[in-house]
Design an enzyme around this catalytic site. Structure first.
Site, PDB file in Angstrom:
ATOM      1  N   ARG A 109       3.302 -26.097  10.911  1.00 50.50           N
ATOM      2  CA  ARG A 109       3.083 -25.821  12.326  1.00 50.50           C
ATOM      3  C   ARG A 109       2.156 -24.620  12.492  1.00 50.50           C
ATOM      4  O   ARG A 109       2.207 -23.679  11.710  1.00 50.50           O
ATOM      5  CB  ARG A 109       4.407 -25.523  13.032  1.00 50.50           C
ATOM      6  CG  ARG A 109       5.393 -26.657  13.019  1.00 50.50           C
ATOM      7  CD  ARG A 109       6.680 -26.270  13.739  1.00 50.50           C
ATOM      8  NE  ARG A 109       7.311 -25.103  13.154  1.00 50.50           N
ATOM      9  CZ  ARG A 109       8.028 -24.222  13.835  1.00 50.50           C
ATOM     10  NH1 ARG A 109       8.170 -24.340  15.138  1.00 50.50           N
ATOM     11  NH2 ARG A 109       8.591 -23.205  13.223  1.00 50.50           N
ATOM     12  N   SER A 179       8.428 -21.732   3.173  1.00 49.63           N
ATOM     13  CA  SER A 179       9.822 -22.093   2.854  1.00 49.63           C
ATOM     14  C   SER A 179       9.982 -22.640   1.436  1.00 49.63           C
ATOM     15  O   SER A 179      10.502 -23.743   1.224  1.00 49.63           O
ATOM     16  CB  SER A 179      10.341 -23.095   3.885  1.00 49.63           C
ATOM     17  OG  SER A 179      10.301 -22.539   5.170  1.00 49.63           O
ATOM     18  N   ASP A 232      12.571 -18.177   6.739  1.00 51.77           N
ATOM     19  CA  ASP A 232      13.158 -18.499   8.053  1.00 51.77           C
ATOM     20  C   ASP A 232      14.143 -17.441   8.531  1.00 51.77           C
ATOM     21  O   ASP A 232      14.149 -17.076   9.718  1.00 51.77           O
ATOM     22  CB  ASP A 232      13.904 -19.842   7.979  1.00 51.77           C
ATOM     23  CG  ASP A 232      12.993 -21.000   7.655  1.00 51.77           C
ATOM     24  OD1 ASP A 232      11.860 -20.749   7.218  1.00 51.77           O
ATOM     25  OD2 ASP A 232      13.402 -22.158   7.837  1.00 51.77           O
TER      26      ASP A 232
END
Length: 501
Positions: A109, A179, A232
């Site tokens: 994203r 991640s 995150d």
């Protein structure tokens, strides 16, 4: 003669009646025995998952001790207690436009966040942001680092071009949520340890992730600096702290689980000599790997762990996160089905690992219809078990309840373990000797993100109930769990703002 025939008929009828009665009675007896077997399976499972408050307090103590050990030396604990080099959290005074990239697996994203610098009083909804999602072409997952990051940089360039007049701005700052397993070297650099989630780019392992992205941005002619490289949980803490200065920890509890928190720099013994302006640093616990003999482990947990791709790892995660809860339920139903014909013949679908996703488990658990229609639908659609009797459906709901109750209560114990380590549980911390009565409790906020907490009502209720039990109501009222939304995106852009100078 006629009388003899009548007597014979009467005897025959009596014998037949007795035989039928015996069959009926025998069937009932066998049915009761099978039902007792199913009940025994449930009872044993309940006992194995027991989380009385005394046991939860043992888990709390074990978590705090393991945190201390992980901070003392590398490899000193199952908890990695990774340094993030983040010591300057956003506080609501940041101004300007910042960007974030989130590479979380087979998609990524791009985000643009506009900050007005209004301070802590602004609400979460006042953060203006735009986001675009892109799939990663499959061939790039096994290509070269240059190909992968050039693709990401090109996508970011197109995204920036849509900014309008603002596209003529000077250098932009970017936060990168990556991640995958990384050894952090600074707030804006980290070495890739290994790929997961289907990626296998050999020339990337052992290299600085942020530097690879920075090189690609330069090749595309973008004046963009990678100011922060985070995961995150750290992004969630940043977003929580942006809205509330009392935020000291962040928990991710969705498909997977992790936690991070603010630690005093002098408590990080394994990095003696490290100095930060704030005297603190965010520590990434990687708490999914926490383990203690006090955790209530059952044979179903042992089997799940043994058959998983990572046996003897992520023990805590396998008991509390959304990835695994549905499969524990499946394993218990399979055992019940093998002990009894309550669910009919054993369905081959019951033998398929992870076929029951946690959202469907939650739908069964929270089915409040009189005939448990949703439970019947899931059993039929997922396991191909048609026409399960009502008592079997009630048994399934009970199994879901046991699994969820244990998960929520253990998650609460983990949170209190963090609070104990930093002296926010009313006990004065792991090395403190003060009594609860001597402590003046500070308002303590824990940012929390993930669908298991935000979407599964019963899980959330069990977690809060356990927090109250462990801490006591007088202490618990000072601990606030605040849901954040998109810490991995917005929170990362906020960290880019914090480290933009």
């Amino acid at each position: 003669m006629g009388r003899t025939v009548l007597v014979g008929v009467a005897l025959s009828v009596a014998v037949t009646t007795c035989a039928v009665a015996a069959l009926v009675v025998g069937k009932r007896v066998r049915g009761r025995k099978k039902w007792r077997k199913v009940v025994n399976v449930l009872r044993e499972f309940e006992e194995g998952c027991e989380t009385r408050v005394e046991r939860l307090k043992q888990v709390v103590d074990a978590m705090a001790v393991e945190m201390h050990a992980g901070l003392a030396s590398e490899g000193g604990s199952k908890l990695k207690m990774l340094l993030t080099f983040v010591d300057n959290l956003p506080n609501g005074t940041e101004r300007g436009t910042y960007y974030a990239l989130h590479l979380g697996g087979t998609n990524f994203r791009c985000l643009r966040v506009h900050l007005g610098g209004q301070g802590y009083s602004i609400s979460e909804h006042d953060v203006e942001h735009e986001v675009e999602r892109q799939p990663i072409p499959e061939h790039l997952m096994t290509s070269t680092s240059e190909d992968l990051f050039d693709f990401i940089a090109s996508s970011l360039k197109e995204f920036i071009a849509k900014e309008g007049d603002g596209s003529k701005a000077d250098r932009r700052d970017l936060g990168f949520t990556f991640s995958f397993p990384v050894k952090q070297m600074s707030v804006s650099s980290g070495i890739l340890i290994k790929w997961t989630k289907g990626f296998s780019i050999v020339n990337m392992v052992g290299r600085d992730v942020a530097a690879c992205l920075q090189d690609a941005l330069s090749r595309k002619g973008l004046d963009v600096r990678v100011s922060a490289l985070v995961n995150d949980a750290v992004g969630t803490l940043a977003l929580g702290h942006y809205h509330d200065a009392d935020t000291v920890a962040a928990i991710i509890i969705g498909t997977g689980t992790n936690a991070c928190y603010l630690e005093r720099i002098d408590s990080i013994i394994k990095s003696q000599g490290l100095v930060t302006a704030s005297g603190r640093m965010v520590v990434n616990m990687e708490w999914g790997n926490f383990w203690s003999s006090h955790l209530p482990r059952t044979v179903y947990d042992i089997d799940l762990d043994f058959e998983s791709p990572n046996p003897n790892d992520q023990g805590f995660e396998k008991m509390i996160s959304g990835m695994y809860l549905g499969d524990i339920v499946r394993r218990v139903i399979l055992r019940m089905s093998s002990e009894s014909d309550l669910f009919g013949p054993i369905s081959p679908k019951l033998l398929m690992p992870f076929i029951l996703r946690t959202p469907l488990m939650a739908a069964m658990h929270e089915d409040d219809s009189p005939d448990l229609r949703e439970v019947a639908r899931v059993l039929n659609d997922i396991f191909e078990i048609p026409d399960a009797p009502l008592k079997a459906r009630k048994m399934v709901v009970k199994v879901c309840d046991v699994v969820t109750c244990r998960a929520g209560r253990l998650a609460a114990a983990g949170i209190v373990g963090i609070l104990k380590k930093i002296g926010r549980d009313g006990s004065g911390g792991i090395t403190g000797g003060r009594s609860r009565n001597d402590m003046k409790m500070k308002r303590t906020v824990v940012a929390i993100e993930g669908g298991l907490y935000s979407s599964y009502t019963m899980f959330k209720e069990y977690l809060h109930e356990a927090l109250d039990e462990i801490l006591g109501e007088d202490i618990a009222k000072h601990v606030i769990l605040k849901v954040t939304e998109d810490g991995s995106g917005i929170g990362t852009a906020l960290l880019a703002a914090s480290y933009s100078s």
